[in-house]
Design an enzyme around this catalytic site. Structure first.
Site, PDB file in Angstrom:
ATOM      1  N   ASN A 136     -16.048 -12.339  -0.993  1.00 34.80           N
ATOM      2  CA  ASN A 136     -14.671 -12.835  -0.575  1.00 34.80           C
ATOM      3  C   ASN A 136     -14.492 -14.055  -1.486  1.00 34.80           C
ATOM      4  OD1 ASN A 136     -12.540 -13.335   0.955  1.00 34.80           O
ATOM      5  ND2 ASN A 136     -13.285 -13.217   2.989  1.00 34.80           N
ATOM      6  N   TYR A 143     -12.305 -22.646   0.606  1.00 38.26           N
ATOM      7  CA  TYR A 143     -13.245 -23.601   1.378  1.00 38.26           C
ATOM      8  C   TYR A 143     -13.899 -24.441   0.238  1.00 38.26           C
ATOM      9  CZ  TYR A 143     -13.676 -20.120   5.141  1.00 38.26           C
ATOM     10  OH  TYR A 143     -13.306 -19.271   5.990  1.00 38.26           O
TER      11      TYR A 143
HETATM   12  C1  LIG Z   1      -8.847 -17.903   3.711  1.00 41.56           C
HETATM   13  C2  LIG Z   1      -7.419 -18.189   4.275  1.00 41.56           C
HETATM   14  C3  LIG Z   1      -7.809 -18.432   5.773  1.00 41.56           C
HETATM   15  C4  LIG Z   1      -6.777 -19.107   3.574  1.00 41.56           C
HETATM   16  O1  LIG Z   1      -5.645 -19.217   4.361  1.00 41.56           O
HETATM   17  P1  LIG Z   1      -4.166 -19.228   3.702  1.00 41.56           P
HETATM   18  O2  LIG Z   1      -3.070 -19.563   4.515  1.00 41.56           O
HETATM   19  O3  LIG Z   1      -3.890 -18.095   2.952  1.00 41.56           O
HETATM   20  O4  LIG Z   1      -4.455 -20.456   2.589  1.00 41.56           O
HETATM   21  P2  LIG Z   1      -3.464 -21.838   2.417  1.00 41.56           P
HETATM   22  O5  LIG Z   1      -2.164 -21.390   2.076  1.00 41.56           O
HETATM   23  O6  LIG Z   1      -3.627 -22.601   3.793  1.00 41.56           O
HETATM   24  O7  LIG Z   1      -4.112 -22.640   1.209  1.00 41.56           O
HETATM   25  C5  LIG Z   1      -4.693 -23.924   1.482  1.00 41.56           C
HETATM   26  C6  LIG Z   1      -5.095 -24.342   0.118  1.00 41.56           C
HETATM   27  O8  LIG Z   1      -5.977 -23.324  -0.433  1.00 41.56           O
HETATM   28  C7  LIG Z   1      -5.871 -22.726  -1.843  1.00 41.56           C
HETATM   29  N1  LIG Z   1      -6.024 -21.265  -1.761  1.00 41.56           N
HETATM   30  C8  LIG Z   1      -5.692 -20.332  -0.783  1.00 41.56           C
HETATM   31  N2  LIG Z   1      -6.439 -19.355  -1.286  1.00 41.56           N
HETATM   32  C9  LIG Z   1      -6.846 -19.590  -2.477  1.00 41.56           C
HETATM   33  C10 LIG Z   1      -7.383 -18.698  -3.739  1.00 41.56           C
HETATM   34  N3  LIG Z   1      -7.670 -17.409  -3.142  1.00 41.56           N
HETATM   35  N4  LIG Z   1      -7.804 -19.250  -4.477  1.00 41.56           N
HETATM   36  C11 LIG Z   1      -7.654 -20.767  -4.714  1.00 41.56           C
HETATM   37  N5  LIG Z   1      -7.149 -21.341  -3.911  1.00 41.56           N
HETATM   38  C12 LIG Z   1      -6.532 -20.719  -2.696  1.00 41.56           C
HETATM   39  C13 LIG Z   1      -4.343 -22.874  -1.603  1.00 41.56           C
HETATM   40  O9  LIG Z   1      -3.895 -22.798  -3.205  1.00 41.56           O
HETATM   41  C14 LIG Z   1      -3.755 -23.949  -0.929  1.00 41.56           C
HETATM   42  O10 LIG Z   1      -4.011 -25.304  -1.945  1.00 41.56           O
HETATM   43  P3  LIG Z   1      -2.880 -25.985  -2.147  1.00 41.56           P
HETATM   44  O11 LIG Z   1      -2.393 -26.806  -0.993  1.00 41.56           O
HETATM   45  O12 LIG Z   1      -3.224 -27.121  -3.279  1.00 41.56           O
HETATM   46  O13 LIG Z   1      -1.700 -25.175  -2.681  1.00 41.56           O
HETATM   47  C15 LIG Z   1      -6.559 -16.716   4.251  1.00 41.56           C
HETATM   48  O14 LIG Z   1      -6.536 -16.444   3.021  1.00 41.56           O
HETATM   49  C16 LIG Z   1      -7.187 -15.332   4.841  1.00 41.56           C
HETATM   50  O15 LIG Z   1      -7.072 -15.269   6.249  1.00 41.56           O
HETATM   51  N6  LIG Z   1      -7.881 -14.674   4.267  1.00 41.56           N
HETATM   52  C17 LIG Z   1      -8.524 -13.270   4.950  1.00 41.56           C
HETATM   53  C18 LIG Z   1      -9.539 -13.631   6.009  1.00 41.56           C
HETATM   54  C19 LIG Z   1     -10.653 -14.338   5.685  1.00 41.56           C
HETATM   55  O16 LIG Z   1     -11.304 -14.152   4.260  1.00 41.56           O
HETATM   56  N7  LIG Z   1     -11.042 -15.177   6.288  1.00 41.56           N
HETATM   57  C20 LIG Z   1     -12.196 -15.930   6.058  1.00 41.56           C
HETATM   58  C21 LIG Z   1     -13.525 -15.158   6.416  1.00 41.56           C
HETATM   59  S1  LIG Z   1     -15.038 -16.203   6.022  1.00 41.56           S
END
Ligand SMILES: CC(C)(COP(=O)(O)OP(=O)(O)OC[C@H]1O[C@@H](n2cnc3c(N)ncnc32)[C@H](O)[C@@H]1OP(=O)(O)O)[C@@H](O)C(=O)NCCC(=O)NCCS
Length: 173
Positions: A136, A143
């Protein structure tokens, strides 16, 4: 950026919790797993009965992220004996943090994570930890960007498939 309201999940919200849990889980993992394994996992973990039991655990808390009255994400936090692996009184686990695919990339995960950090600090926890599937990449990058480091790994069973999760942690003090 989508500003969300983060609120506690109540017992009468179990069907809403089930809906967001199932949808986000399918969006995240369906492409990588057999539909049978996905079905087995959802049936075991996302029934209203199972979610209600988890909700009743004193040391587990669920939160919704809501935007314009619509639930677009949720998270589950555990402390003390509710933690799935590390039963350390100084730590808090983020067991689940999920944002709907259509809302990702709008700082919703970031707002949920900040909220979790506040709760950990209010409870005098020294670090936050979580398990994340090694493949993932999106979540691992999120993180890492937020200061988590990988410190261990464990096995995660999805249906009949054994997978590896990285354990990551964020030191708070
Ligand atoms: C992981 C998750 C919770 C992140 O939430 P999100 O709302 O998409 O992320 P955000 O928009 O808050 O991103 C916050 C920061 O992280 C960075 N980030 C988010 N996804 C990223 C990626 N794929 N690669 C690099 N950076 C990333 C963003 O660029 C942002 O940084 P910035 O403020 O400098 O732009 C979301 O993508 C998700 O729900 N994924 C699917 C479920 C999952 O995998 N959950 C975790 C299980 S352990």
């Amino acid at each position: 950026m989508m500003i969300v309201e983060i609120s506690s999940v109540h017992l009468e919200d179990m069907e809403r919790l089930q809906a967001i849990s199932q949808k986000t889980f399918a969006e995240t993992f369906a492409a990588f797993n057999s539909s049978e394994n996905m079905r087995l996992y959802a049936a075991k973990h996302f029934s209203v009965e199972k979610l209600s039991d988890e909700w009743r655990q004193l040391n587990s808390k669920f939160f919704f992220a809501t935007h314009l009255n619509r639930i677009i994400g949720y998270m589950k936090l555990n402390i003390s004996d509710a933690q799935t692996e590390i039963c350390d009184e100084n730590s808090m686990e983020i067991e689940r943090i999920y944002v709907l695919k259509e809302a990702q990339g709008n700082q919703v995960g970031q707002q949920l994570l900040h909220y979790a950090m506040q709760i950990a600090k209010q409870n005098q926890k020294e670090y936050i930890w979580l398990g994340v599937w090694e493949k993932n990449k999106q979540a691992i990058d999120f993180y890492l960007k937020n200061g988590f480091i990988i410190f261990d790994k464990h096995e995660f069973v999805l249906g009949d498939d054994r997978q590896t999760d990285w354990l990551m942690k964020l030191q708070l003090k």
